[in-house]
Enzyme design. Sequence first.
Site, PDB file in Angstrom:
ATOM      1  N   ARG A   8       0.898  -1.126  -0.328  1.00  0.00           N
ATOM      2  CA  ARG A   8       0.013  -0.157   0.324  1.00  0.00           C
ATOM      3  C   ARG A   8       0.771   1.215  -0.149  1.00  0.00           C
ATOM      4  O   ARG A   8       2.008   1.153  -0.454  1.00  0.00           O
ATOM      5  CB  ARG A   8      -0.647  -0.093   1.112  1.00  0.00           C
ATOM      6  CG  ARG A   8      -1.835  -1.280   1.308  1.00  0.00           C
ATOM      7  CD  ARG A   8      -1.974  -1.136   2.506  1.00  0.00           C
ATOM      8  NE  ARG A   8      -1.564  -1.747   4.261  1.00  0.00           N
ATOM      9  CZ  ARG A   8      -1.669  -0.706   4.784  1.00  0.00           C
ATOM     10  NH1 ARG A   8      -1.965   0.223   4.967  1.00  0.00           N
ATOM     11  NH2 ARG A   8      -0.771  -1.263   6.105  1.00  0.00           N
ATOM     12  N   ASP A  56       8.255 -10.054   8.035  1.00  0.00           N
ATOM     13  CA  ASP A  56       7.488  -8.467   9.494  1.00  0.00           C
ATOM     14  C   ASP A  56       9.368  -8.452   9.540  1.00  0.00           C
ATOM     15  O   ASP A  56      10.084  -9.127  10.193  1.00  0.00           O
ATOM     16  CB  ASP A  56       7.241  -8.904  10.897  1.00  0.00           C
ATOM     17  CG  ASP A  56       7.573  -7.929  11.822  1.00  0.00           C
ATOM     18  OD1 ASP A  56       8.073  -7.384  11.896  1.00  0.00           O
ATOM     19  OD2 ASP A  56       6.900  -8.316  13.093  1.00  0.00           O
ATOM     20  N   VAL A  57       9.675  -7.229   8.719  1.00  0.00           N
ATOM     21  CA  VAL A  57      10.733  -6.574   9.347  1.00  0.00           C
ATOM     22  C   VAL A  57      11.266  -6.249  10.463  1.00  0.00           C
ATOM     23  O   VAL A  57      12.257  -6.160  10.593  1.00  0.00           O
ATOM     24  CB  VAL A  57      10.703  -5.508   8.386  1.00  0.00           C
ATOM     25  CG1 VAL A  57      10.986  -5.418   6.865  1.00  0.00           C
ATOM     26  CG2 VAL A  57      10.145  -3.971   9.238  1.00  0.00           C
ATOM     27  N   SER A 146      11.672  10.664   6.337  1.00  0.00           N
ATOM     28  CA  SER A 146      10.430  11.311   6.515  1.00  0.00           C
ATOM     29  C   SER A 146      11.434  13.036   7.399  1.00  0.00           C
ATOM     30  O   SER A 146      12.297  12.672   7.425  1.00  0.00           O
ATOM     31  CB  SER A 146       9.888  11.055   7.377  1.00  0.00           C
ATOM     32  OG  SER A 146       9.129  12.489   7.729  1.00  0.00           O
ATOM     33  N   TYR A 159       9.015   7.973  16.802  1.00  0.00           N
ATOM     34  CA  TYR A 159       8.466   8.350  15.485  1.00  0.00           C
ATOM     35  C   TYR A 159      10.495   8.603  14.763  1.00  0.00           C
ATOM     36  O   TYR A 159      10.932   8.568  13.342  1.00  0.00           O
ATOM     37  CB  TYR A 159       7.401   8.639  14.994  1.00  0.00           C
ATOM     38  CG  TYR A 159       7.575   7.980  13.418  1.00  0.00           C
ATOM     39  CD1 TYR A 159       6.746   7.213  12.186  1.00  0.00           C
ATOM     40  CD2 TYR A 159       7.425   9.821  12.588  1.00  0.00           C
ATOM     41  CE1 TYR A 159       6.609   6.978  11.089  1.00  0.00           C
ATOM     42  CE2 TYR A 159       7.345   9.624  11.084  1.00  0.00           C
ATOM     43  CZ  TYR A 159       7.061   8.371  10.429  1.00  0.00           C
ATOM     44  OH  TYR A 159       6.901   8.687   8.883  1.00  0.00           O
ATOM     45  N   ALA A 162      13.619   7.528  15.223  1.00  0.00           N
ATOM     46  CA  ALA A 162      13.935   6.018  14.237  1.00  0.00           C
ATOM     47  C   ALA A 162      14.467   6.971  13.439  1.00  0.00           C
ATOM     48  O   ALA A 162      14.956   6.666  12.527  1.00  0.00           O
ATOM     49  CB  ALA A 162      12.343   5.452  14.413  1.00  0.00           C
ATOM     50  N   ILE A 192       2.679  12.957   2.890  1.00  0.00           N
ATOM     51  CA  ILE A 192       1.972  12.630   1.352  1.00  0.00           C
ATOM     52  C   ILE A 192       0.687  11.747   1.123  1.00  0.00           C
ATOM     53  O   ILE A 192       0.830  11.220   3.169  1.00  0.00           O
ATOM     54  CB  ILE A 192       3.305  11.262   1.594  1.00  0.00           C
ATOM     55  CG1 ILE A 192       4.578  11.078   0.586  1.00  0.00           C
ATOM     56  CG2 ILE A 192       3.090   9.707  -0.215  1.00  0.00           C
ATOM     57  CD1 ILE A 192       5.120  12.816  -0.047  1.00  0.00           C
TER      58      ILE A 192
HETATM   59  P1  NAP Z   1       1.281   3.151   5.007  1.00  0.00           P
HETATM   60  O1  NAP Z   1       0.077   3.454   4.239  1.00  0.00           O
HETATM   61  O2  NAP Z   1       0.423   2.912   6.688  1.00  0.00           O
HETATM   62  O3  NAP Z   1       2.043   1.605   4.727  1.00  0.00           O
HETATM   63  C1  NAP Z   1       2.780   0.641   5.092  1.00  0.00           C
HETATM   64  C2  NAP Z   1       3.397  -0.286   4.349  1.00  0.00           C
HETATM   65  O4  NAP Z   1       4.415  -0.700   5.150  1.00  0.00           O
HETATM   66  C3  NAP Z   1       2.210  -0.956   4.685  1.00  0.00           C
HETATM   67  O5  NAP Z   1       2.730  -2.112   3.332  1.00  0.00           O
HETATM   68  C4  NAP Z   1       2.605  -2.450   4.947  1.00  0.00           C
HETATM   69  O6  NAP Z   1       2.562  -3.897   5.225  1.00  0.00           O
HETATM   70  C5  NAP Z   1       3.787  -2.218   5.761  1.00  0.00           C
HETATM   71  N1  NAP Z   1       4.597  -2.431   6.945  1.00  0.00           N
HETATM   72  C6  NAP Z   1       4.589  -1.864   7.577  1.00  0.00           C
HETATM   73  N2  NAP Z   1       4.599  -2.984   9.001  1.00  0.00           N
HETATM   74  C7  NAP Z   1       5.634  -3.357   8.567  1.00  0.00           C
HETATM   75  C8  NAP Z   1       6.386  -4.491   9.139  1.00  0.00           C
HETATM   76  N3  NAP Z   1       6.618  -4.528  10.283  1.00  0.00           N
HETATM   77  N4  NAP Z   1       7.047  -5.033   8.121  1.00  0.00           N
HETATM   78  C9  NAP Z   1       7.012  -5.215   6.782  1.00  0.00           C
HETATM   79  N5  NAP Z   1       6.295  -4.547   6.617  1.00  0.00           N
HETATM   80  C10 NAP Z   1       5.179  -3.808   7.076  1.00  0.00           C
HETATM   81  O7  NAP Z   1       2.533   3.355   5.196  1.00  0.00           O
HETATM   82  P2  NAP Z   1       3.538   4.987   4.515  1.00  0.00           P
HETATM   83  O8  NAP Z   1       1.757   6.364   4.187  1.00  0.00           O
HETATM   84  O9  NAP Z   1       3.440   4.892   3.323  1.00  0.00           O
HETATM   85  O10 NAP Z   1       4.424   4.937   4.835  1.00  0.00           O
HETATM   86  C11 NAP Z   1       5.943   4.275   3.986  1.00  0.00           C
HETATM   87  C12 NAP Z   1       7.089   4.384   4.877  1.00  0.00           C
HETATM   88  O11 NAP Z   1       7.127   6.714   3.951  1.00  0.00           O
HETATM   89  C13 NAP Z   1       7.286   4.559   6.378  1.00  0.00           C
HETATM   90  O12 NAP Z   1       8.195   4.138   6.393  1.00  0.00           O
HETATM   91  C14 NAP Z   1       7.009   5.788   6.238  1.00  0.00           C
HETATM   92  O13 NAP Z   1       7.563   6.656   7.795  1.00  0.00           O
HETATM   93  C15 NAP Z   1       7.642   7.195   5.335  1.00  0.00           C
HETATM   94  N6  NAP Z   1       6.580   8.445   5.095  1.00  0.00           N
HETATM   95  C16 NAP Z   1       5.417   8.106   5.530  1.00  0.00           C
HETATM   96  C17 NAP Z   1       4.867   9.732   4.930  1.00  0.00           C
HETATM   97  C18 NAP Z   1       3.497  10.148   4.484  1.00  0.00           C
HETATM   98  O14 NAP Z   1       3.139  11.384   5.073  1.00  0.00           O
HETATM   99  N7  NAP Z   1       2.561   9.174   4.497  1.00  0.00           N
HETATM  100  C19 NAP Z   1       6.045  11.319   5.208  1.00  0.00           C
HETATM  101  C20 NAP Z   1       7.080  10.955   5.417  1.00  0.00           C
HETATM  102  C21 NAP Z   1       7.571   9.005   5.423  1.00  0.00           C
HETATM  103  P3  NAP Z   1       0.584  -4.486   5.672  1.00  0.00           P
HETATM  104  O15 NAP Z   1      -0.263  -3.700   4.497  1.00  0.00           O
HETATM  105  O16 NAP Z   1       0.746  -5.861   5.504  1.00  0.00           O
HETATM  106  O17 NAP Z   1      -0.038  -3.260   6.813  1.00  0.00           O
END
Ligand code: NAP
Length: 255
Positions: A8, A56-57, A146, A159, A162, A192
């Site tokens: 996702r 699970d990472v 991030s 967060y 990390a 995002i």
């Molecule tokens: P998201 O929509 O919640 O998607 C998270 C994804 O990570 C999902 O595919 C989930 O798998 C997977 N995941 C969660 N825990 C995991 C684990 N223990 N092992 C393996 N996979 C795992 O999040 P996102 O917004 O796309 O964020 C992705 C990355 O970008 C993250 O590192 C987040 O910190 C970073 N980020 C996000 C934003 C933002 O505004 N959204 C901004 C800056 C940085 P499942 O689908 O199976 O649950």
Amino acid sequence: SLITGAGRGIGRGIALELAKLGHAVVVNYAGNAAAADECLQLVRTAGGDGLTVRADVADREDRARLLQATLAAYGRIDLLVNNAGVAPDVRADLLEASEASFDRLININLKGPYFLTQLVARQMVEQVQRGSVGAFGLPRIVTITSVSAYTASVNRGDYCVAKAGLAMLTALYAARLAEYGINVYEVRPGVIETEMTAGVKEKYDGLIAQGAWPLRRWGTPEDVGRAVAAIARGDLPYSTGEVINVDGGFHLRTL
Ligand code: NAP
């Protein structure tokens, strides 16, 4: 290429851009198999190949299995994208936040990518040493951090810590792997639009309207995916340990 958390959100956006380049994409996910399957279908439609792997990472054995599955399918790995990450279960003030929340965040968002990178880096070094180079050139490593790597949000300190740690991960591996020609990059997204930010949509809509960052819109998974695709294509050959901001200019200081 292996993308963690690619079912996702941002990970899916990266998978689709890499698919357009013709990459084979290993779509890792934690539990949502339906989302991962849907992503793989989209990857195939976009011209790529791939497979899904639940792992699970944060789990040592799962990390090993994830790399094994990649090698079993393709015999090599040329790009690792550390993307998987979670937000805190609850946003709690720095003076109140629990150790349990800290341990969960650090295990998934920092320790997981730290040791997955170690595992994959060893494999990449071995490939380079035996002179095995893939269709896209020397191997590369990308970590999605991030703006929280340097922006203090007192309601999610774990967060932020990390993400700051992941910035150093990039510097460390860039320094260590340079002798092998393996470049290492940090992609640093701003806000995002994904499920992670769905719960705070109104807050960020308001901030965007007030001009909290120069490009007045939400970022998209495609925005991040396109930055990773530039790296994957090899368009930054003389840059390593580099931070690529994908944040609408959030990092600028203005007066
Ligand atoms: P998201 O929509 O919640 O998607 C998270 C994804 O990570 C999902 O595919 C989930 O798998 C997977 N995941 C969660 N825990 C995991 C684990 N223990 N092992 C393996 N996979 C795992 O999040 P996102 O917004 O796309 O964020 C992705 C990355 O970008 C993250 O590192 C987040 O910190 C970073 N980020 C996000 C934003 C933002 O505004 N959204 C901004 C800056 C940085 P499942 O689908 O199976 O649950």
